[in-house]
Design a protein around this motif. Structure first.
Motif, PDB file in Angstrom:
ATOM      1  N   VAL A 248       0.835  -1.202   0.000  1.00  0.00           N
ATOM      2  CA  VAL A 248       0.000   0.000   0.000  1.00  0.00           C
ATOM      3  C   VAL A 248       0.870   1.252   0.000  1.00  0.00           C
ATOM      4  O   VAL A 248       0.595   2.218  -0.722  1.00  0.00           O
ATOM      5  CB  VAL A 248      -0.954  -0.002   1.211  1.00  0.00           C
ATOM      6  N   ASP A 249       1.931   1.251   0.804  1.00  0.00           N
ATOM      7  CA  ASP A 249       2.818   2.415   0.858  1.00  0.00           C
ATOM      8  C   ASP A 249       3.439   2.687  -0.511  1.00  0.00           C
ATOM      9  O   ASP A 249       3.545   3.845  -0.937  1.00  0.00           O
ATOM     10  CB  ASP A 249       3.924   2.187   1.889  1.00  0.00           C
ATOM     11  N   GLU A 250       3.864   1.614  -1.198  1.00  0.00           N
ATOM     12  CA  GLU A 250       4.453   1.811  -2.520  1.00  0.00           C
ATOM     13  C   GLU A 250       3.422   2.356  -3.503  1.00  0.00           C
ATOM     14  O   GLU A 250       3.722   3.260  -4.298  1.00  0.00           O
ATOM     15  CB  GLU A 250       5.026   0.496  -3.051  1.00  0.00           C
ATOM     16  N   TYR A 251       2.199   1.814  -3.460  1.00  0.00           N
ATOM     17  CA  TYR A 251       1.123   2.303  -4.331  1.00  0.00           C
ATOM     18  C   TYR A 251       0.892   3.794  -4.090  1.00  0.00           C
ATOM     19  O   TYR A 251       0.833   4.592  -5.039  1.00  0.00           O
ATOM     20  CB  TYR A 251      -0.156   1.507  -4.062  1.00  0.00           C
ATOM     21  N   GLU A 252       0.758   4.188  -2.825  1.00  0.00           N
ATOM     22  CA  GLU A 252       0.482   5.590  -2.505  1.00  0.00           C
ATOM     23  C   GLU A 252       1.653   6.495  -2.877  1.00  0.00           C
ATOM     24  O   GLU A 252       1.457   7.634  -3.297  1.00  0.00           O
ATOM     25  CB  GLU A 252       0.147   5.720  -1.026  1.00  0.00           C
ATOM     26  N   HIS A 253       2.883   5.979  -2.748  1.00  0.00           N
ATOM     27  CA  HIS A 253       4.056   6.758  -3.135  1.00  0.00           C
ATOM     28  C   HIS A 253       4.046   7.026  -4.639  1.00  0.00           C
ATOM     29  O   HIS A 253       4.329   8.149  -5.084  1.00  0.00           O
ATOM     30  CB  HIS A 253       5.337   6.014  -2.731  1.00  0.00           C
ATOM     31  N   ILE A 254       3.748   6.006  -5.425  1.00  0.00           N
ATOM     32  CA  ILE A 254       3.708   6.193  -6.882  1.00  0.00           C
ATOM     33  C   ILE A 254       2.586   7.140  -7.275  1.00  0.00           C
ATOM     34  O   ILE A 254       2.766   8.023  -8.144  1.00  0.00           O
ATOM     35  CB  ILE A 254       3.556   4.829  -7.583  1.00  0.00           C
ATOM     36  N   ILE A 255       1.411   6.977  -6.659  1.00  0.00           N
ATOM     37  CA  ILE A 255       0.272   7.859  -6.947  1.00  0.00           C
ATOM     38  C   ILE A 255       0.651   9.322  -6.754  1.00  0.00           C
ATOM     39  O   ILE A 255       0.219  10.209  -7.521  1.00  0.00           O
ATOM     40  CB  ILE A 255      -0.934   7.497  -6.048  1.00  0.00           C
ATOM     41  N   ALA A 256       1.453   9.595  -5.724  1.00  0.00           N
ATOM     42  CA  ALA A 256       1.823  10.984  -5.394  1.00  0.00           C
ATOM     43  C   ALA A 256       3.025  11.476  -6.191  1.00  0.00           C
ATOM     44  O   ALA A 256       3.415  12.647  -6.039  1.00  0.00           O
ATOM     45  CB  ALA A 256       2.099  11.092  -3.905  1.00  0.00           C
ATOM     46  N   SER A 257       3.612  10.624  -7.025  1.00  0.00           N
ATOM     47  CA  SER A 257       4.841  10.974  -7.726  1.00  0.00           C
ATOM     48  C   SER A 257       4.572  11.283  -9.191  1.00  0.00           C
ATOM     49  O   SER A 257       3.451  11.132  -9.692  1.00  0.00           O
ATOM     50  CB  SER A 257       5.837   9.823  -7.611  1.00  0.00           C
ATOM     51  N   GLU A 258       5.642  11.653  -9.882  1.00  0.00           N
ATOM     52  CA  GLU A 258       5.534  11.941 -11.309  1.00  0.00           C
ATOM     53  C   GLU A 258       5.353  10.665 -12.128  1.00  0.00           C
ATOM     54  O   GLU A 258       5.049  10.730 -13.329  1.00  0.00           O
ATOM     55  CB  GLU A 258       6.763  12.699 -11.779  1.00  0.00           C
ATOM     56  N   ARG A 259       5.550   9.502 -11.498  1.00  0.00           N
ATOM     57  CA  ARG A 259       5.323   8.241 -12.218  1.00  0.00           C
ATOM     58  C   ARG A 259       3.836   8.034 -12.510  1.00  0.00           C
ATOM     59  O   ARG A 259       3.496   7.268 -13.419  1.00  0.00           O
ATOM     60  CB  ARG A 259       5.840   7.057 -11.393  1.00  0.00           C
ATOM     61  N   CYS A 260       2.975   8.684 -11.739  1.00  0.00           N
ATOM     62  CA  CYS A 260       1.528   8.546 -11.947  1.00  0.00           C
ATOM     63  C   CYS A 260       1.102   9.484 -13.066  1.00  0.00           C
ATOM     64  O   CYS A 260       1.112  10.714 -12.903  1.00  0.00           O
ATOM     65  CB  CYS A 260       0.766   8.868 -10.658  1.00  0.00           C
ATOM     66  N   VAL A 261       0.727   8.905 -14.197  1.00  0.00           N
ATOM     67  CA  VAL A 261       0.311   9.685 -15.369  1.00  0.00           C
ATOM     68  C   VAL A 261      -1.017   9.108 -15.855  1.00  0.00           C
ATOM     69  O   VAL A 261      -1.036   8.212 -16.714  1.00  0.00           O
ATOM     70  CB  VAL A 261       1.352   9.638 -16.487  1.00  0.00           C
TER      71      VAL A 261
END
Length: 263
Positions: A248-261
């Motif tokens: 879950v932490d990794e999912y939320e980290h990606i969501i908040a990052s520039e990787r989320c497009v």
């Protein structure tokens, strides 16, 4: 064009040490419930042999009665799978019909496709967009649009879906289906797995730009893909709580990052 699933409301503890009613929950501030646990029910419609003459009718009738009860006591979701040819394991080949029946019996609960298979061999992407939008209309905007590629050889071979390209087929269809629910008219598509001329795909859903989108995740890598696309992750993995927290932490980290497009 995939919208990140929004927080949903559920019965919360009040200052008077009681649970809020469903009506109170619907008026609650979404910010005030961030991080709250939400509960749902999930159906495969399993029916082991021996089958009686009335077995399938009773199976579905019992499930609908359970959904009514779940709605009354404050559950937030009902999720319905779609499987084909899987005798005993799942007699749920028309999830849209079951969820439409739920929508008329249970006025509050969210209605989740868990999942609609998107490779075009299962059904044309336009039919997926139409199905999701119609259920959103008849339910007053309560649909959760779960998607996936499926994995069982019985289903893949039955519909002529190539196992080696099913992820790519899902990816292509996901972009097209969400566009169909937004564009007026849909501008058309020439792709690797299907083509379609410009058409206005109707009806359009109540939730705009479209209902919250999810993907079935049996592997951690798919959870990362979900986060990168800005969509929800539906996971049925049996793992330790510490591992789940890490995922879950990794999912939320990606969501908040520039990787989320979002597409």
């Amino acid at each position: 064009m995939c919208a990140i699933p929004q927080l949903l409301k559920f019965p919360l503890r009040t200052g008077e040490d009681r649970l809020q009613t469903p009506d109170e929950c619907l008026k609650a501030d979404p910010v005030s419930i961030r991080g709250a646990v939400r509960f749902g029910i999930f159906y495969e419609h399993q029916l082991p042999r021996p089958w009686g003459d009335d077995g399938e009718r009773k199976l579905i009738a019992d499930a609908l009665e359970q959904v009514e009860l779940a709605d009354r006591v404050g559950f937030d979701f009902v999720w319905e799978v779609e499987h084909h040819f899987l005798e005993e394991y799942s007699h749920s080949s028309a999830s849209d019909v079951f969820l439409a029946a739920c929508s008329q019996r249970a006025p509050r609960i969210r209605l989740g496709f868990g999942i609609l298979p998107l490779p075009p061999g299962y059904q044309h992407p336009a039919r997926v967009a139409e199905t999701v939008a119609m259920l959103d209309l008849v339910s007053g905007g309560r649909v959760e649009f779960g998607t996936g590629e499926t994995s069982s050889g019985m289903e893949l071979a039955g519909f002529g879906v190539d196992r080696e390209t099913k992820r790519a087929q899902w990816d292509e269809a996901l972009d097209v289906v969400t566009r169909m629910m937004v564009e007026e008219p849909f501008a058309g598509w020439e792709g690797r797995f299907f083509d379609m001329p410009p058409r206005n795909v109707v009806p359009k859903p109540v939730q705009r730009p479209h209902p919250p989108v999810w993907v079935a995740c049996s592997r951690r890598e798919t959870i990362r893909v979900a986060a990168e696309k800005g969509i929800g992750a539906l996971s049925f993995s049996f793992i330790e709580p510490e591992d789940a927290r890490e995922w879950v932490d990794e999912y939320e980290h990606i969501i908040a990052s520039e990787r989320c497009v979002p597409g």
